[in-house]
Design an enzyme around this catalytic site. Structure first.
Site, PDB file in Angstrom:
ATOM      1  N   ASP A  64      -0.802   2.527   8.676  1.00 34.27           N
ATOM      2  CA  ASP A  64      -1.376   1.865   9.848  1.00 34.27           C
ATOM      3  C   ASP A  64      -0.497   1.964  11.094  1.00 34.27           C
ATOM      4  OD1 ASP A  64      -3.577   1.129   8.403  1.00 34.27           O
ATOM      5  OD2 ASP A  64      -2.979  -0.957   8.118  1.00 34.27           O
ATOM      6  N   ARG A  93      13.113  10.545  -3.152  1.00 35.35           N
ATOM      7  CA  ARG A  93      13.947  11.715  -3.467  1.00 35.35           C
ATOM      8  C   ARG A  93      15.265  11.663  -2.704  1.00 35.35           C
ATOM      9  NH1 ARG A  93      14.415  16.644  -0.733  1.00 35.35           N
ATOM     10  NH2 ARG A  93      14.914  18.476  -2.033  1.00 35.35           N
ATOM     11  N   ASP A 101       1.698  -0.132  12.110  1.00 36.67           N
ATOM     12  CA  ASP A 101       1.513  -1.443  12.742  1.00 36.67           C
ATOM     13  C   ASP A 101       2.796  -2.255  12.871  1.00 36.67           C
ATOM     14  OD1 ASP A 101       1.854  -1.857  10.037  1.00 36.67           O
ATOM     15  OD2 ASP A 101       0.116  -3.163   9.787  1.00 36.67           O
ATOM     16  N   GLY A 150       0.813  -1.201   0.000  1.00 39.32           N
ATOM     17  CA  GLY A 150       0.000   0.000   0.000  1.00 39.32           C
ATOM     18  C   GLY A 150       0.852   1.259   0.000  1.00 39.32           C
ATOM     19  N   ARG A 191      -7.113  -2.440  10.414  1.00 38.58           N
ATOM     20  CA  ARG A 191      -7.849  -3.681  10.675  1.00 38.58           C
ATOM     21  C   ARG A 191      -7.371  -4.384  11.936  1.00 38.58           C
ATOM     22  NH1 ARG A 191     -11.392  -5.817   7.686  1.00 38.58           N
ATOM     23  NH2 ARG A 191     -10.817  -4.476   5.945  1.00 38.58           N
ATOM     24  N   LYS A 228     -25.281   8.586  11.900  1.00 37.23           N
ATOM     25  CA  LYS A 228     -24.769   8.492  10.542  1.00 37.23           C
ATOM     26  C   LYS A 228     -23.402   7.805  10.546  1.00 37.23           C
ATOM     27  CE  LYS A 228     -28.140  10.709   8.503  1.00 37.23           C
ATOM     28  NZ  LYS A 228     -29.050  10.038   7.537  1.00 37.23           N
ATOM     29  N   HIS A 265      -9.883   5.104   1.333  1.00 37.39           N
ATOM     30  CA  HIS A 265      -8.546   5.389   0.809  1.00 37.39           C
ATOM     31  C   HIS A 265      -8.190   6.864   0.777  1.00 37.39           C
ATOM     32  CE1 HIS A 265      -8.739   1.170  -0.290  1.00 37.39           C
ATOM     33  NE2 HIS A 265      -7.441   1.227  -0.503  1.00 37.39           N
ATOM     34  N   VAL A 270      16.764   9.017  -1.379  1.00 35.39           N
ATOM     35  CA  VAL A 270      17.588   7.903  -1.866  1.00 35.39           C
ATOM     36  C   VAL A 270      18.308   8.287  -3.165  1.00 35.39           C
ATOM     37  CG1 VAL A 270      17.485   5.582  -2.869  1.00 35.39           C
ATOM     38  CG2 VAL A 270      16.248   6.075  -0.751  1.00 35.39           C
ATOM     39  N   ARG A 293       1.003  -5.201  -5.323  1.00 40.60           N
ATOM     40  CA  ARG A 293       1.261  -6.434  -4.578  1.00 40.60           C
ATOM     41  C   ARG A 293       1.563  -7.530  -5.594  1.00 40.60           C
ATOM     42  NH1 ARG A 293      -0.274  -4.856   0.465  1.00 40.60           N
ATOM     43  NH2 ARG A 293      -1.948  -3.301   0.565  1.00 40.60           N
ATOM     44  N   THR A 324       3.899   2.731   5.932  1.00 37.36           N
ATOM     45  CA  THR A 324       2.536   2.225   6.038  1.00 37.36           C
ATOM     46  C   THR A 324       1.743   3.146   6.944  1.00 37.36           C
ATOM     47  OG1 THR A 324       1.144   0.469   6.964  1.00 37.36           O
ATOM     48  CG2 THR A 324       3.389   0.596   7.788  1.00 37.36           C
ATOM     49  N   ARG A 346     -26.842  14.973  15.769  1.00 42.20           N
ATOM     50  CA  ARG A 346     -26.644  13.553  15.462  1.00 42.20           C
ATOM     51  C   ARG A 346     -25.405  12.965  16.154  1.00 42.20           C
ATOM     52  NH1 ARG A 346     -27.120  14.782   9.065  1.00 42.20           N
ATOM     53  NH2 ARG A 346     -29.364  14.540   8.798  1.00 42.20           N
ATOM     54  N   ARG A 380     -27.063  16.812  29.049  1.00 38.75           N
ATOM     55  CA  ARG A 380     -26.452  18.082  29.450  1.00 38.75           C
ATOM     56  C   ARG A 380     -26.373  19.080  28.292  1.00 38.75           C
ATOM     57  NH1 ARG A 380     -21.361  15.010  29.160  1.00 38.75           N
ATOM     58  NH2 ARG A 380     -19.862  16.167  27.847  1.00 38.75           N
ATOM     59  N   ASP A 407       5.166  -4.740   6.436  1.00 41.27           N
ATOM     60  CA  ASP A 407       5.756  -6.009   6.851  1.00 41.27           C
ATOM     61  C   ASP A 407       5.831  -7.036   5.725  1.00 41.27           C
ATOM     62  OD1 ASP A 407       3.032  -6.418   6.793  1.00 41.27           O
ATOM     63  OD2 ASP A 407       2.910  -7.325   8.781  1.00 41.27           O
ATOM     64  N   LYS A 428     -25.489  18.436  24.945  1.00 39.35           N
ATOM     65  CA  LYS A 428     -24.510  18.216  23.877  1.00 39.35           C
ATOM     66  C   LYS A 428     -25.243  17.883  22.583  1.00 39.35           C
ATOM     67  CE  LYS A 428     -19.937  16.331  23.422  1.00 39.35           C
ATOM     68  NZ  LYS A 428     -18.866  15.589  24.109  1.00 39.35           N
ATOM     69  N   LEU A 429     -24.790  18.480  21.471  1.00 38.07           N
ATOM     70  CA  LEU A 429     -25.512  18.340  20.206  1.00 38.07           C
ATOM     71  C   LEU A 429     -24.874  17.356  19.238  1.00 38.07           C
ATOM     72  CD1 LEU A 429     -26.375  22.092  19.569  1.00 38.07           C
ATOM     73  CD2 LEU A 429     -27.858  20.295  20.474  1.00 38.07           C
TER      74      LEU A 429
END
Length: 319
Positions: free
Chosen positions: A127, A21, A129, A11, A171, A243, A249, A23, A72, A125, A162, A211, A103, A213-214
């Protein structure tokens, strides 16, 4: 070593171009030829390779994505595909590779190292991770993208009274949700590392409404169930219109933050230095704001530790 190759795999992540650049320009400064390999390991197999110069990387430090493109490669995992890649490396006279990705990309780089091709890895990455490094290139840009979205969604959620679930990437690692939720002032942060209690979320919504809060912002890592089902359950239990916004992405794109550009530039420069010094099979990273390197095997085996202390701060501040 006089000839180096660079590729991006898996990804894309904002900051990859800044690393490329670095490198390229460090290699040229050190009088080494530098080849760009397009489409990741697929490009290595198919010989999608061209020599780069100073102009090749002009005006890319601020651009998201990767100028070398990414993919990939299932073929690279096969013996035939891997041997093709080795042959292409030899045909082009590439003596060392700098490989950017996560990884899975690192595991491919380890195979090349074991086959006698010097390799250095740079963690890219969104993530965040990878346990051996505090931060990966692209993570903070993704967090900024989510925080910006939270601010916009809060405006419309407040206007209509809302609740809104914002689903973010991650994930198996909840860092994007954790950091953006805390920075964006979310009322609830739901991550895979902590058991999810829907009733706690509902209680917060009801207490907040009582209290005056909207709005109620819920940041949800994608690995936790179905956002729409969570939203329906919240509506049933609280009566609050809920909602769902799935950022998807959009988190991978955009102009990299200054920090991502800085660590990418430092890692790109260091990767070339390590190759020229005869090092191989190394992964670069950041620990306590310092640049580090360790064996790829060791890096891949470091377990990612979730920052429970930061998560608890988020819970305290959202009462």
């Amino acid at each position: 070593m006089k000839t180096i190759g660079v590729l991006t795999s898996g990804g894309d992540a904002p900051g990859m171009n800044a690393a490329i650049r670095s490198v390229v320009r460090t290699s040229i400064y050190q009088n080494a030829r530098i080849f760009g390999i397009k489409q990741g390991y697929n490009g290595l197999i198919n010989g999608e390779i061209e020599e780069m110069n100073l102009s090749s990387v002009a005006d890319i430090i601020h651009r998201g994505g990767t100028m070398l493109r990414s993919a990939r490669s299932d073929e690279f995992t096969t013996k035939a595909g891997f041997n093709k890649a080795l042959n292409v490396v030899r045909v082009f006279g590439i003596e060392g590779l700098i490989i950017l990705g996560g990884d899975g990309t690192f595991r491919g780089a380890k195979k090349l190292h074991d086959a006698g091709i010097p390799t250095i890895c740079i963690p890219c990455t969104i993530d965040n991770d990878m346990g051996y490094t505090d931060y990966t290139i692209g993570f903070f840009t993704a967090v900024e993208t989510v925080v910006d979205a939270i601010s916009k969604i809060r405006d419309t959620s407040t206007s209509h009274g809302r609740a809104n679930i914002i689903e973010v990437m991650g994930r198996e690692c909840g860092d994007i949700a954790l950091y953006s939720g805390l920075a964006g002032g979310a009322e609830s942060i739901i991550v895979p590392e902590v058991e999810f209690d829907i009733d706690e979320v509902c209680r917060k919504i009801i207490h907040g409404r009582n209290r005056g809060k909207l709005h109620h912002i819920i940041v949800l890592a994608e690995g936790i169930g179905n956002a729409y089902e969570v939203g329906r359950e919240i509506e049933e239990k609280t009566g609050a219109e809920t909602k769902v916004t799935i950022l998807g992405h959009i988190q991978r794109g955009g102009t990299p933050t200054a920090y991502d550009r800085i660590i990418a530039s430092k890692m790109g420069n260091k990767a070339v230095e390590l190759l020229l010094a005869g090092e191989s099979g190394k992964a670069l990273g950041i620990k306590c704001n310092q640049l580090i390197s360790m064996d790829i095997d060791e890096a891949l085996n470091v377990k990612k530790e979730f920052d429970k202390g930061m998560y608890d701060i988020g819970r305290i501040l959202s009462i």
